[in-house]
Write an enzyme that holds these catalytic residues in place. Structure first.
Site, PDB file in Angstrom:
ATOM      1  N   GLY A 186      31.472  -6.383 -16.752  1.00 39.17           N
ATOM      2  CA  GLY A 186      30.927  -5.313 -16.929  1.00 39.17           C
ATOM      3  C   GLY A 186      29.312  -4.760 -16.739  1.00 39.17           C
ATOM      4  O   GLY A 186      28.653  -5.602 -16.897  1.00 39.17           O
TER       5      GLY A 186
ATOM      6  N   SER B  99      22.018   0.628 -17.956  1.00 39.57           N
ATOM      7  CA  SER B  99      21.870  -0.294 -19.042  1.00 39.57           C
ATOM      8  C   SER B  99      21.289  -1.629 -18.650  1.00 39.57           C
ATOM      9  O   SER B  99      20.117  -2.609 -19.175  1.00 39.57           O
ATOM     10  CB  SER B  99      21.671   0.107 -20.513  1.00 39.57           C
ATOM     11  OG  SER B  99      22.780  -0.024 -20.927  1.00 39.57           O
ATOM     12  N   GLY B 100      22.196  -2.575 -18.453  1.00 40.31           N
ATOM     13  CA  GLY B 100      22.572  -3.784 -18.032  1.00 40.31           C
ATOM     14  C   GLY B 100      24.176  -4.285 -17.708  1.00 40.31           C
ATOM     15  O   GLY B 100      24.555  -3.298 -17.803  1.00 40.31           O
TER      16      GLY B 100
ATOM     17  N   ASP C 136      25.687  10.319 -27.901  1.00 38.82           N
ATOM     18  CA  ASP C 136      26.894   9.738 -25.845  1.00 38.82           C
ATOM     19  C   ASP C 136      28.166   9.180 -26.553  1.00 38.82           C
ATOM     20  O   ASP C 136      28.651   8.357 -25.929  1.00 38.82           O
ATOM     21  CB  ASP C 136      26.033   8.353 -25.662  1.00 38.82           C
ATOM     22  CG  ASP C 136      26.456   8.204 -23.575  1.00 38.82           C
ATOM     23  OD1 ASP C 136      26.757   9.650 -23.402  1.00 38.82           O
ATOM     24  OD2 ASP C 136      26.096   6.925 -23.251  1.00 38.82           O
TER      25      ASP C 136
END
Length: 982
Positions: free
Chosen positions: A691, A695-696, A815
């Protein structure tokens, strides 16, 4: 032949001329309304009765005519699901005095030529999508008596010209995006009876002193308006004021004396400000007062006797600094249903007749210094639902009358001085879902009548003097999720029926006198997260089926008489804590636990560790002291040599790893690890990427011991996207700080992390079924049946409830979305991705965030414009997840147009029925349960934060949804009569 044809055509022409008046007979007002119809989108055909062949529009739906003149005097198109800009053709109706477009999808800005609606007396445009500034021209409608623009997206200032209204009685601008200051010119509207400006992100301002001129005002609602400084002493002339709400602002100082002169005041709400000073005695002069809420302030002194003598329905004084007793006069009110005094310094006894004369429903006096007996008559009217007395000094027995109080649902008596036996009937109250009696001196046994407590979810009776055996009937409580009975004197065997408690997540019976073997079939407790049976007299072998408990992370069987070997199956568990010490265990340690970090888990088992005796040291006496001295010197030499080798090894490793961007010396662990961090550092290759996000990247890493972990490698630099992290550094630190401190079966585990200037790594437990969002809408989309969806909803709710209610300080995720709910191999849900999480400072105002954080479609409406974060924002987002599970649709489906998923559900249910809102793949087997869960989702997505239930309540509602037997159609889901044409 030609003459015959001519005569035929002539007759046909004459016939058409005769019919022409009938075909074109609609009057001028009807023609104007036809133009309105043409300008609006009508997806539900709500205007189907507007027939152009009628001679008058008086029989059209939503149209009201004068009975004499037959002119249109009112148009009410509320809940018609209409969309489009405001139709100015309404203003051409010469006699129109009332226009309501409540709860539609009227959008764009409101035109200035609305002033041409000069005859209007009532204009209701609330609950639409109107945007832009409020037109000054509205003030030119001189006859206007009601103006309701609430629930839209208006921004900017309230027009100063509104002060020119001379007949306006109601002005409602609640829940918009108005961001200027509140104009003092509104104080010039001398006719005003209701002024409602709540829930707007106004600039910091004081309450205008000019409001003191509003002598006819009956309702003043200024909640959450960013008001500061003191409450001005302007209420002396507002003799008709009934409802005053200044809550959720930053007001300070004391309550002005002028408020106490308002004889008509029925409700006053000043909670969550910073009011100081002694409790105002003058409030007792408000003889009409029914509801008062001045909680969450800094009021001192005693509660006035005359105030309690009023005919109150609700008294909320919690979280102040009040002291002294609760006046006896409180018992005189025949209406009192809510009394909340928690977090003060009150003392003395509760009035003995409390509840005798009033239908008391909610009583919370926790965290005070009350003493004496619990009043006998609290449930005299049979209405009491919540009884919360924790952290006081109540003594004596639990009144037998409470055993007859079948309305009770939540009972908390923790940390008092109660004694004696618990009434038999009290154990079996069938509506109670939480029973907390911890830290008292209660004695006797658990009655077999507990089998009647079918709704009981949490039973906490630790630290008392209960004795006797635990009854088998406790195994019939199918909703039980927690049983805590530690530090008592229970004896006999653990009931075999406990293994039937399929919802049980915590079982703590430590520090008792229980004997016999662990019950067979314990492997059926698939939700068990904590098992603590330490310090008893249990014997026999440790059942191997404990190793099949999928979410168990706390196991303590220490200080018993357990024998035999440690089952190898325990290696299947992901334990945060393991303690098998001080038993009679023997044989070899399972390989996973034959490590130094588990040394303390096995102490005091003389026959254990035959394969690794160094891990189970035993003290031997009589050895020569010189022998030990030589041995110590020899060991010291070995240590010095080993330190040198290790130092060289680390330097060499650091040199090699720094070349690859990873400094392995910067690892930090949060759990006992069964793997080496070095394996992680060398295993991050592109073929293992599963994935990638804002963010990374996320890698799937299979370790040498067969364990699988997920590794998130954060992007280098300051890669950011709208509505994402404030910065890479903030996101990494927030996640580490949050997950490093919390432990819960429904929160994803952070095993360890690496933080260097070159690289940031987060190592989590691996979730084989990925995210809920992926399974519902993404690349791994597959059908999830309803029991699986319900399990995901309940698991995620319990994780969020833990964050909000059981962490200190509370944690807001910020979130919550389906992509951040991960699923294990058995579809157990874990809340993940804490890069935006914030700790809340209890008792302080929430600080505004610098940017909107969260994901589009899940962000609560008030958060989007106030930037203030609290638990209610998470609850809204979780409500959207529930609606996703029920409908099978993403929150921003293109089919919704300008609406979101919640609005689409409301519209669909109102106009087409419940079945049309539910994912058709789910079938009808669980229809009633699905209806109830849908209702919970709609409660969570209420536009007003105050209407959303707490996460603890959400968990309870979801649990009830699976067991409720009454009809599922709740008040939120009422089919509208305006959709008959569908």
């Amino acid at each position: 032949m030609a003459s015959v044809l001519f005569l035929f055509l002539l007759r046909l022409l004459l016939l058409l001329l005769l019919l022409l008046p009938l075909i074109f007979s609609l009057n001028q007002e009807g023609l104007y309304l036809q133009q309105v119809k043409l300008s609006l989108s009508d997806p539900t055909q709500s205007l189907s009765s507007w027939n152009p062949r009628d001679d008058t529009p008086c029989n059209w739906s939503g149209v009201i005519c004068d009975s004499v003149s037959r002119s249109v005097v009112a148009v009410d198109l509320s809940d018609f699901q209409l969309a489009g800009p405001f139709p100015t053709f309404f203003c051409r109706l010469p006699s129109l005095s009332s226009l309501s477009l409540f709860n539609n999808a009227i959008n764009a800005s409101l035109p200035d030529d609305i002033a041409s609606c000069s005859g209007l007396q009532r204009l209701n445009l609330s609950q639409n999508f109107l945007a832009g500034s409020i037109p000054d021209a509205l003030s030119k409608i001189t006859n206007l008596r009601l103006l309701d623009l609430s629930g839209n997206n208006f921004s900017g200032e309230i027009p100063v010209s509104f002060g020119e209204f001379r007949r306006l009685e109601t002005l409602n601008l609640v829940e918009n995006l108005l961001n200027g200051t509140i104009p003092g010119s509104l104080g010039n509207i001398s006719s005003l009876k209701e002024l409602q400006l709540a829930y707007n992100p106004f600039s910091r301002s004081e309450i205008p002193s000019a409001f003191g001129n509003l002598t006819k005002l009956e309702v003043l609602w200024l909640a959450n308006c960013n008001l500061v400084d003191r409450i001005p002493d302007i209420f002396g002339g507002m003799t008709r004021l009934k409802n005053l709400d200044l809550s959720n602002n930053r007001l300070s100082g004391s309550i002005p004396v002028s408020i106490t002169h308002l004889k008509s005041l029925v409700q006053i709400e000043l909670f969550n400000n910073s009011l100081f000073g002694e409790f105002p005695l003058g409030l007792s002069n408000l003889t009409a007062l029914r509801r008062i809420d001045v909680s969450m302030n800094h009021l001192t002194g005693t509660i006035p006797d005359d105030l309690c003598a009023l005919q109150l329905e609700s008294l909320n004084l919690f979280e102040n600094r009040l002291e002294g007793p609760l006046p006896e006069s409180i018992v005189r009110s025949p209406y009192l249903n809510e009394l909340k005094l928690f977090n003060n310094k009150l003392s003395g006894q509760l009035p003995s007749k409390l509840g005798q004369n009033s239908p008391l429903v909610h009583l919370d006096v926790s965290y005070n210094g009350f003493s004496g007996a619990i009043p006998e008559n609290l449930c005299a009217k049979g209405a009491l639902e919540e009884l919360i007395l924790i952290y006081n000094s109540f003594s004596g027995k639990i009144p037998p009358s409470l055993g007859k109080c079948t309305s009770l649902s939540r009972v908390r008596m923790r940390n008092n001085k109660l004694s004696g036996s618990v009434p038999d009937d009290f154990w079996g109250l069938h509506n109670v879902y939480l029973l907390e009696l911890v830290e008292n001196s209660l004695s006797g046994s658990i009655s077999s009548k507990i089998s009647s407590a079918k709704n009981l979810s949490i039973l906490m009776i630790s630290e008392n003097q209960f004795s006797g055996s635990i009854p088998e009937e406790i195994g019939s409580l199918s909703n039980l999720t927690e049983l805590s009975g530690s530090e008592n004197m229970f004896s006999g065997k653990i009931p075999g029926n406990l293994v039937k408690l399929s919802q049980l997540g915590k079982l703590d019976l430590s520090d008792n006198k229980l004997s016999g073997e662990l019950p067979k079939g314990i492997g059926a407790l698939k939700r068990l997260n904590e098992l603590n049976l330490a310090n008893n007299r249990l014997s026999g072998n440790i059942p191997s089926e404990i190793g099949s408990l999928p979410v168990l992370n706390y196991l303590d069987l220490a200080s018993n008489h357990l024998s035999g070997s440690i089952p190898l199956e325990l290696q299947n568990l992901k334990l945060n804590s393991l303690n098998l010490s001080n038993n009679l265990l023997s044989g070899a340690l399972p390989p996973l636990y034959a490590e130094e970090i588990y040394r303390d888990s096995f102490l005091g088992n003389p026959g254990l560790c035959k394969n690794t005796p160094s891990l189970c040291p035993r003290i031997e006496k009589g050895k020569n002291q010189g022998y030990w001295l030589l041995k110590a010197i020899f060991l010291l030499a070995i240590v010095v040599f080993a330190v040198g080798v290790i130092w060289f090894f680390f330097k060499y490793k650091k040199f090699k790893q720094n070349k690859n961007g990873i400094a392995v010396s910067k690892w930090k662990s949060f759990h006992k690890l069964g793997f080496s961090e070095y394996e992680i550092a060398v295993s991050l290759s592109e073929d293992k990427v599963i994935g990638s996000g804002a963010s990374g990247k996320v890698y799937k890493v299979v370790l040498k011991n067969g364990e699988i972990v997920a590794v998130k490698k954060l992007w280098q630099g300051a890669r950011k996207e709208d509505n994402s992290l404030d910065s890479e550094k903030d996101g990494f630190e927030a996640e580490v700080e949050t997950l490093g401190k919390i432990r819960h079966k429904n929160i994803v585990r952070l095993w360890c992390c690496c933080n260097t200037s070159n690289c940031k790594l987060l190592v989590y437990e691996y979730m084989p079924n990925g995210s809920l969002g992926d399974l519902l809408h993404g690349s791994r989309k597959r059908f999830l049946d309803w029991p699986t969806r319900y399990k995901v909803a309940l698991d995620a709710a319990e994780g969020l409830s833990y964050l909000h209610h059981d962490c200190a300080p509370p944690i807001v995720h910020r979130d919550i979305k389906s992509n951040n709910i991960l699923l294990d191999s058995e579809f157990g849900a874990r809340v993940a991705d804490f890069g935006l999480a914030k700790f809340l400072n209890s008792g302080k105002d929430s600080e505004p965030m610098s940017v909107i954080a969260g994901s589009c479609g899940y962000i609560a409406p008030e958060y989007a414009y106030t930037l203030r974060v609290n638990e209610k924002s998470d609850i809204y987002s979780f409500g959207m997840v529930i609606l996703e599970l029920v409908t099978g649709r993403p929150p921003n489906d293109p089919e919704f147009g300008d609406k979101n998923l919640a609005n689409w559900v409301y519209t669909t249910v109102d106009c087409r029925g419940l079945d049309q809102a539910i994912d058709p793949k789910l079938g009808s087997k669980y229809k009633e349960e699905i209806y109830r869960v849908l209702n919970v989702g709609l409660l969570c997505t209420s536009s007003l934060p105050i209407n959303r239930p707490s996460m603890r309540r959400v968990v309870k509602l979801l649990q009830e949804a699976a067991t409720e037997s009454r009809p599922a159609i709740a008040s939120l889901l009422v089919t509208s009569s305006t959709c008959e044409g569908l």
